[in-house]
Design an enzyme around this catalytic site. Structure first.
Site, PDB file in Angstrom:
ATOM      1  N   LYS A  27       0.909  -1.139   0.015  1.00 11.58           N
ATOM      2  CA  LYS A  27       0.000   0.070   0.052  1.00 11.58           C
ATOM      3  C   LYS A  27       0.976   1.222  -0.147  1.00 11.58           C
ATOM      4  CE  LYS A  27      -3.689  -2.565   2.207  1.00 11.58           C
ATOM      5  NZ  LYS A  27      -4.438  -3.022   3.563  1.00 11.58           N
TER       6      LYS A  27
ATOM      7  N   ASP B  92     -10.661   2.424   3.957  1.00 14.24           N
ATOM      8  CA  ASP B  92     -11.198   1.115   4.018  1.00 14.24           C
ATOM      9  C   ASP B  92     -12.500   0.967   3.590  1.00 14.24           C
ATOM     10  OD1 ASP B  92      -8.927  -0.680   4.034  1.00 14.24           O
ATOM     11  OD2 ASP B  92      -8.721  -0.159   6.331  1.00 14.24           O
TER      12      ASP B  92
ATOM     13  N   GLN C 251      -4.264  -1.338   9.665  1.00 10.40           N
ATOM     14  CA  GLN C 251      -4.207  -2.753   9.167  1.00 10.40           C
ATOM     15  C   GLN C 251      -4.730  -3.638  10.258  1.00 10.40           C
ATOM     16  OE1 GLN C 251      -3.388  -3.267   5.875  1.00 10.40           O
ATOM     17  NE2 GLN C 251      -3.441  -5.501   6.386  1.00 10.40           N
TER      18      GLN C 251
END
Ligand code: GUN
Length: 284
Positions: free
Chosen positions: A54, A121, A98
């Site tokens: 990412k 997200d 995460q």
């Protein structure tokens, strides 16, 4: 004739090219580059790999990467304080924590602490609620990427049946909402479904996210169906395998995603698109 492969690497690259061009145009117009904070906790090898990819994607697309790393012993208070700091930082457009997080952390509380307009997200209940109401804001990356893959093979959605095998909060459930938003008639299979094979056999579009290698058998697939395999399972021989029995499914489907190289590359590409969208929304 075996199914045509859906090339996730190529579709992801075209999304990334589009984002890179839009970022460059924004910067040329006098805006600062979009910025994405990625919060990694501990040393889980899989999480490290994902977060690294990412951060690298940010650099490649002209997005500013803001890396944050905590020891696995971080407390709930420390993590929430960092989310609060990033929420208040006007130079940060997107925040990603995460998951999975260590056992001492209340993940739901952390995700809900992220400002909805920085939740790239798409995990925050506000963003899921907006998707459920057909007013999407920031959309969960993997289901959003699956829709892009289906569009790349001109999937019409309307007057078509779809089945989602797997009902997780971050993938299966938002996948149902995306398919309904696109116009498909969607069914969800989960651990209490009586006849998964029968549900799959009726579907024009099959999307599988269960995390069990080859759980969906090729013989279940309706001839001419489109099969999207979200599973990535590491086998004892080190190879990756999906949640669908690929070779047998390929003999019946019209389109199918490979593993690897199908859905996998889309998640990061859609995260980059969400970061750009968050920057545009916040600048308004
Ligand atoms: N862990 C596995 N996939 C993801 C993802 O897409 N986002 C976050 N935050 N954590 C993950």
């Amino acid at each position: 004739m075996p199914a045509q492969l859906i090339d996730g690497k190529a579709v992801a690259q075209s999304v990334r090219d589009r984002v890179r061009a839009a970022v460059a145009a924004r910067v040329a117009a006098g805006h600062r580059p979009p910025a994405l904070a990625t919060v990694l906790v501990g040393e889980d090898p899989a999480s490290e790999v994902y977060v690294r990819s990412k951060r690298k994607a940010c650099e490649e697309l002209g997005i500013r990467s803001v890396p944050v790393h905590f020891d696995a012993s971080v407390t709930q208070e420390q993590l929430l304080a960092e989310v609060d700091r990033l929420n208040a930082d006007d130079s940060v457009d997107g925040i990603l924590v995460q998951v999975p997080l260590p056992a001492q952390i209340d993940t739901t509380q952390v995700i809900e602490r992220i400002r909805a307009d920085k939740d790239v997200d798409g995990f925050h209940p506000y963003n899921l609620g907006r998707l459920a109401q057909r007013l999407p804001m920031l959309r969960p990356c993997t289901p959003y990427g699956v829709i892009e893959l289906l569009k790349s093979v001109n999937e019409p959605f309307k007057h078509r049946t779809a089945v989602v095998v797997g009902a997780s909060n971050n993938v299966g459930r938002p996948m149902m909402l995306e398919l309904m938003l696109a116009g498909a008639t969607a069914t969800c299979c989960h651990r209490f479904t009586a006849d998964v094979a029968g549900e799959v056999a009726r579907a024009d579009i099959v999307v599988v996210a269960v995390g069990r290698p080859e759980m969906v058998k090729g013989a279940w697939i309706k001839p001419g169906a489109t099969v999207i395999d979200i599973g990535i399972n590491r086998m004892p021989d080190g190879k990756l395998r999906g949640d669908v029995e690929f070779e047998a499914a390929r003999e019946r489907a019209a389109f199918i995603t490979p593993v690897p190289g199908g859905v996998g590359p889309m998640t990061v590409a859609m995260l980059m698109q969400n970061t750009l969208e968050a920057a545009v929304l916040r600048a308004k």
